[in-house]
Design a protein around this motif. Structure first.
Motif, PDB file in Angstrom:
ATOM      1  N   MET A 102      -9.317  -3.888  -2.619  1.00  0.00           N
ATOM      2  CA  MET A 102      -8.967  -3.371  -1.298  1.00  0.00           C
ATOM      3  C   MET A 102      -7.656  -3.960  -0.810  1.00  0.00           C
ATOM      4  O   MET A 102      -7.433  -5.172  -0.913  1.00  0.00           O
ATOM      5  N   ILE A 103      -6.787  -3.100  -0.306  1.00  0.00           N
ATOM      6  CA  ILE A 103      -5.580  -3.510   0.399  1.00  0.00           C
ATOM      7  C   ILE A 103      -5.887  -3.395   1.884  1.00  0.00           C
ATOM      8  O   ILE A 103      -6.075  -2.301   2.407  1.00  0.00           O
ATOM      9  N   HIS A 104      -5.942  -4.513   2.576  1.00  0.00           N
ATOM     10  CA  HIS A 104      -6.362  -4.521   3.972  1.00  0.00           C
ATOM     11  C   HIS A 104      -5.231  -4.080   4.897  1.00  0.00           C
ATOM     12  O   HIS A 104      -4.047  -4.256   4.600  1.00  0.00           O
ATOM     13  N   GLN A 105      -5.620  -3.517   6.052  1.00  0.00           N
ATOM     14  CA  GLN A 105      -4.641  -3.105   7.065  1.00  0.00           C
ATOM     15  C   GLN A 105      -3.852  -4.313   7.560  1.00  0.00           C
ATOM     16  O   GLN A 105      -2.636  -4.248   7.712  1.00  0.00           O
ATOM     17  N   GLU A 106      -4.537  -5.423   7.800  1.00  0.00           N
ATOM     18  CA  GLU A 106      -3.872  -6.654   8.212  1.00  0.00           C
ATOM     19  C   GLU A 106      -3.649  -7.492   6.965  1.00  0.00           C
ATOM     20  O   GLU A 106      -4.571  -7.799   6.227  1.00  0.00           O
ATOM     21  N   LEU A 107      -2.397  -7.872   6.710  1.00  0.00           N
ATOM     22  CA  LEU A 107      -2.062  -8.588   5.490  1.00  0.00           C
ATOM     23  C   LEU A 107      -2.777  -9.936   5.441  1.00  0.00           C
ATOM     24  O   LEU A 107      -2.900 -10.622   6.445  1.00  0.00           O
ATOM     25  N   ASN A 108      -3.254 -10.309   4.251  1.00  0.00           N
ATOM     26  CA  ASN A 108      -4.047 -11.527   4.098  1.00  0.00           C
ATOM     27  C   ASN A 108      -3.442 -12.455   3.045  1.00  0.00           C
ATOM     28  O   ASN A 108      -4.156 -12.991   2.202  1.00  0.00           O
ATOM     29  N   LEU A 109      -2.140 -12.638   3.094  1.00  0.00           N
ATOM     30  CA  LEU A 109      -1.463 -13.498   2.138  1.00  0.00           C
ATOM     31  C   LEU A 109      -1.272 -14.905   2.706  1.00  0.00           C
ATOM     32  O   LEU A 109      -1.279 -15.106   3.916  1.00  0.00           O
ATOM     33  N   MET A 110      -1.106 -15.871   1.804  1.00  0.00           N
ATOM     34  CA  MET A 110      -0.871 -17.262   2.196  1.00  0.00           C
ATOM     35  C   MET A 110       0.638 -17.504   2.249  1.00  0.00           C
ATOM     36  O   MET A 110       1.293 -17.557   1.203  1.00  0.00           O
ATOM     37  N   PRO A 111       1.216 -17.668   3.430  1.00  0.00           N
ATOM     38  CA  PRO A 111       2.681 -17.737   3.540  1.00  0.00           C
ATOM     39  C   PRO A 111       3.301 -18.943   2.859  1.00  0.00           C
ATOM     40  O   PRO A 111       4.461 -18.900   2.450  1.00  0.00           O
ATOM     41  N   LEU A 161       9.329 -13.696   2.841  1.00  0.00           N
ATOM     42  CA  LEU A 161       9.436 -12.260   2.622  1.00  0.00           C
ATOM     43  C   LEU A 161       9.363 -11.491   3.935  1.00  0.00           C
ATOM     44  O   LEU A 161       8.756 -11.949   4.912  1.00  0.00           O
ATOM     45  N   SER A 162       9.967 -10.301   3.942  1.00  0.00           N
ATOM     46  CA  SER A 162       9.811  -9.393   5.077  1.00  0.00           C
ATOM     47  C   SER A 162       8.394  -8.812   5.074  1.00  0.00           C
ATOM     48  O   SER A 162       7.661  -8.927   4.081  1.00  0.00           O
ATOM     49  N   ILE A 163       8.007  -8.180   6.189  1.00  0.00           N
ATOM     50  CA  ILE A 163       6.684  -7.560   6.262  1.00  0.00           C
ATOM     51  C   ILE A 163       6.536  -6.493   5.172  1.00  0.00           C
ATOM     52  O   ILE A 163       5.490  -6.383   4.522  1.00  0.00           O
ATOM     53  N   ALA A 164       7.603  -5.716   4.952  1.00  0.00           N
ATOM     54  CA  ALA A 164       7.555  -4.668   3.931  1.00  0.00           C
ATOM     55  C   ALA A 164       7.354  -5.268   2.546  1.00  0.00           C
ATOM     56  O   ALA A 164       6.572  -4.746   1.733  1.00  0.00           O
ATOM     57  N   GLU A 165       8.042  -6.378   2.249  1.00  0.00           N
ATOM     58  CA  GLU A 165       7.888  -7.018   0.943  1.00  0.00           C
ATOM     59  C   GLU A 165       6.499  -7.615   0.781  1.00  0.00           C
ATOM     60  O   GLU A 165       5.908  -7.561  -0.310  1.00  0.00           O
ATOM     61  N   GLU A 170       0.850  -7.255  -1.562  1.00  0.00           N
ATOM     62  CA  GLU A 170      -0.567  -6.899  -1.407  1.00  0.00           C
ATOM     63  C   GLU A 170      -0.947  -5.768  -2.368  1.00  0.00           C
ATOM     64  O   GLU A 170      -2.023  -5.782  -2.972  1.00  0.00           O
ATOM     65  N   ILE A 171      -0.072  -4.787  -2.483  1.00  0.00           N
ATOM     66  CA  ILE A 171      -0.336  -3.666  -3.387  1.00  0.00           C
ATOM     67  C   ILE A 171      -0.408  -4.152  -4.828  1.00  0.00           C
ATOM     68  O   ILE A 171      -1.309  -3.786  -5.585  1.00  0.00           O
TER      69      ILE A 171
END
Length: 517
Positions: A102-111, A161-165, A170-171
């Motif tokens: 699943m790719i979530h609507q709210e990004l769940n990455l560790m910055p 990274l930018s939000i787009a990156e 996530e993808i």
């Protein structure tokens, strides 16, 4: 997107047989939370080698169902069948092992971690000493990114990274699981047209491999570009399913909202008032330069531009988040220097930020606590907070903006994206601003909620509030703005009056092909 991508099915990819056996079946699923029935006896079926678009307004239950499929929530009733066999996903790990990503609507990455570490977290490659093999992780990540044609360094920290990156990471992370079923929840909310086309080519490749894709979006053009079937939810209920090629935008909107949606952008004929804000030669070294414009009371100034054009940076500089390197801001004819957001608020400025999760919400706090944040100093004294008056103000604003929540004590993280956005807008309206800066105000919001937001913005302008509206959706900019200011790579390319602004003219300016003096 600035110019919404319309991508047809790539040549050579045959549409799936809609008679194929199901990969995934959702049968009579129900789910409730305190005071809310999120899902009531819903159903869904996903075929191999196909894209099922799941549509509905915010709060329709789409994300709740996807979290049940992904093992994040447990249903109260109903059954899930995977390849024809009943199954229960007690944890997200169980769903992943069964072949669901699943790719979530709210990004769940560790910055604070690298791209490679984020993609393989919990699945790290180990060496013979059972230590993390960073070299092998780097190699696998580079191979994955190259296969997906994502030009990023595996060792780059996600925080840079930018939000787009981040969305592209996530993808890539979801694809790395090589799952049979891929759920995409608003995957294009923060990426450019070029990246949307890129994502659609990835989806075409996944379809050709027999993967089943559930695609959640609020963008109609995307549905008709890539979906084979469309399922619609409304108020937690299953409304129906149709082939995408048998529908159009009007019929889909009618299914989603249960009514015809007339006049998406309100007609405004209120004359603008006195000059409120004047910006001259504003610059932020290395980001943007020589930005000049005037803004009158009762005027909506749209700011358009591609990702990286400097739109958000201009807004944040005006609001004092990033103090300018030079230039002048004049308010009511008097020069002002906004050095921090507190000073901006005192001057009557308000800023609804681009990323509500990263810089807007306090996700662990209640709706009430999130809404009252900006006005607490005005309702406190001698160590006490006038909680009764503050609560009454928040309740009134919730009613005006139609924020759907069981109570003000509800954790804001449990609300739909659209209702979170309206709660944040309510926070700033309670400060009685003279200048309202809206950065992507309808990102991740359904068409019905968008219409409500547009009417509210139009009403505020008619009452004399000055509005700056930044948006990546070109129809939104053209439909709402009195004038459109267009930026390209940190430079102001020109400003168009409403009567002269067209998609073609704005795109030329945004691409740096034309300069309007």
């Amino acid at each position: 997107m600035l110019a919404q991508a319309v991508v047809s099915q790539p040549p050579g990819i045959q549409p799936p047989s809609l008679e194929a056996p199901y990969l995934l079946e959702i049968l009579n699923i129900s789910k409730g939370f305190p005071g809310v029935v999120a899902l009531a006896d819903v159903q869904l079926r996903v075929r191999p080698g196909s894209v099922l678009a799941l549509m509905g307004e915010n709060g329709a239950g789409k994300s709740t169902l996807m979290k049940i499929i992904a093992g994040i929530y447990q249903p109260d009733a109903g059954e899930i069948r995977l390849r024809g066999k009943p199954i229960v996903f007690e944890t997200p790990l169980a769903a992943q092992k069964a072949g669901i990503a699943m790719i979530h609507q709210e990004l769940n990455l560790m910055p604070h971690m690298s791209i490679a570490e984020n993609i393989w977290i919990g699945r790290e490659q180990l060496n013979s000493l059972h230590m993390v093999n960073h070299r092998e992780m780097h190699r696998c990540t580079a191979e994955l990114l190259a296969r997906l044609r994502i030009n990023l360094d595996p060792e780059e920290h996600v925080g840079n990274l930018s939000i787009a990156e981040r969305q592209m990471v996530e993808i890539a992370k979801a694809v790395s699981y090589d799952s049979d079923i891929l759920i995409m929840d608003e995957p294009t909310s923060a990426i450019t047209d070029k990246e949307v086309a890129h994502l659609f080519s990835i989806i075409a490749d996944l379809k050709s491999q027999g993967k089943g894709i559930v695609y959640i979006t609020h963008k109609m053009n995307e549905v008709f570009a890539i979906a084979d079937e469309v399922a619609v939810f409304r108020d937690g209920q299953y409304i129906g399913l149709q082939r995408a090629d048998s529908m159009n935008s009007d019929s889909l909107i009618s299914m989603m909202v249960g009514r015809e949606l007339s006049q998406l952008f309100p007609v405004r004929e209120t004359p603008v008032g006195e000059l409120l804000l004047s910006v001259r030669d504003l610059r932020l070294d290395g980001v943007f330069k020589d930005v000049s414009f005037d803004l009158h009371a009762g005027e909506i100034l749209g700011i358009a531009g591609l990702m990286g054009s400097g739109r958000t940076n201009v807004a944040e500089t005006i609001f004092g988040i990033t103090p300018s390197s030079g230039g002048q801001i004049t308010l009511d004819g008097k020069p002002v220097r906004i050095s921090d957001p507190h000073m901006a608020i005192e001057k009557g400025f308000a800023l609804l930020t681009e990323d509500r999760k990263l810089s807007g919400l306090f996700p662990c706090l209640s709706v009430l606590e999130n809404m009252e944040m900006a006005v607490l100093p005005h309702y406190s004294g001698n160590g006490f907070i006038q909680q009764k008056a503050l609560r009454a103000l928040c309740e009134d604003m919730c009613k005006k903006l139609r924020v759907k929540t069981p109570s003000l004590e509800q954790c804001i993280d449990t609300l739909s994206g659209g209702n979170q956005q309206k709660a944040l807008l309510a926070r700033w309206l309670m400060t009685n601003p003279r200048l309202l800066i809206l950065d992507e105000p309808t990102r991740g919001i359904d068409v019905g909620a968008k219409a409500e937001i547009y009417r509210l913005i139009s009403f505020l302008a008619s009452e004399g509030m000055a509005v700056i509206m930044i948006s990546s959706e070109l129809p939104e900019v053209l439909g709402m703005s009195d004038r459109v200011m267009v930026m390209h790579e940190g430079e102001l390319m020109g400003t168009l009056d409403r009567a002269d602004a067209t998609q073609e003219k704005v795109m030329h300016l945004a691409s740096g092909l034309t300069v309007v003096h």
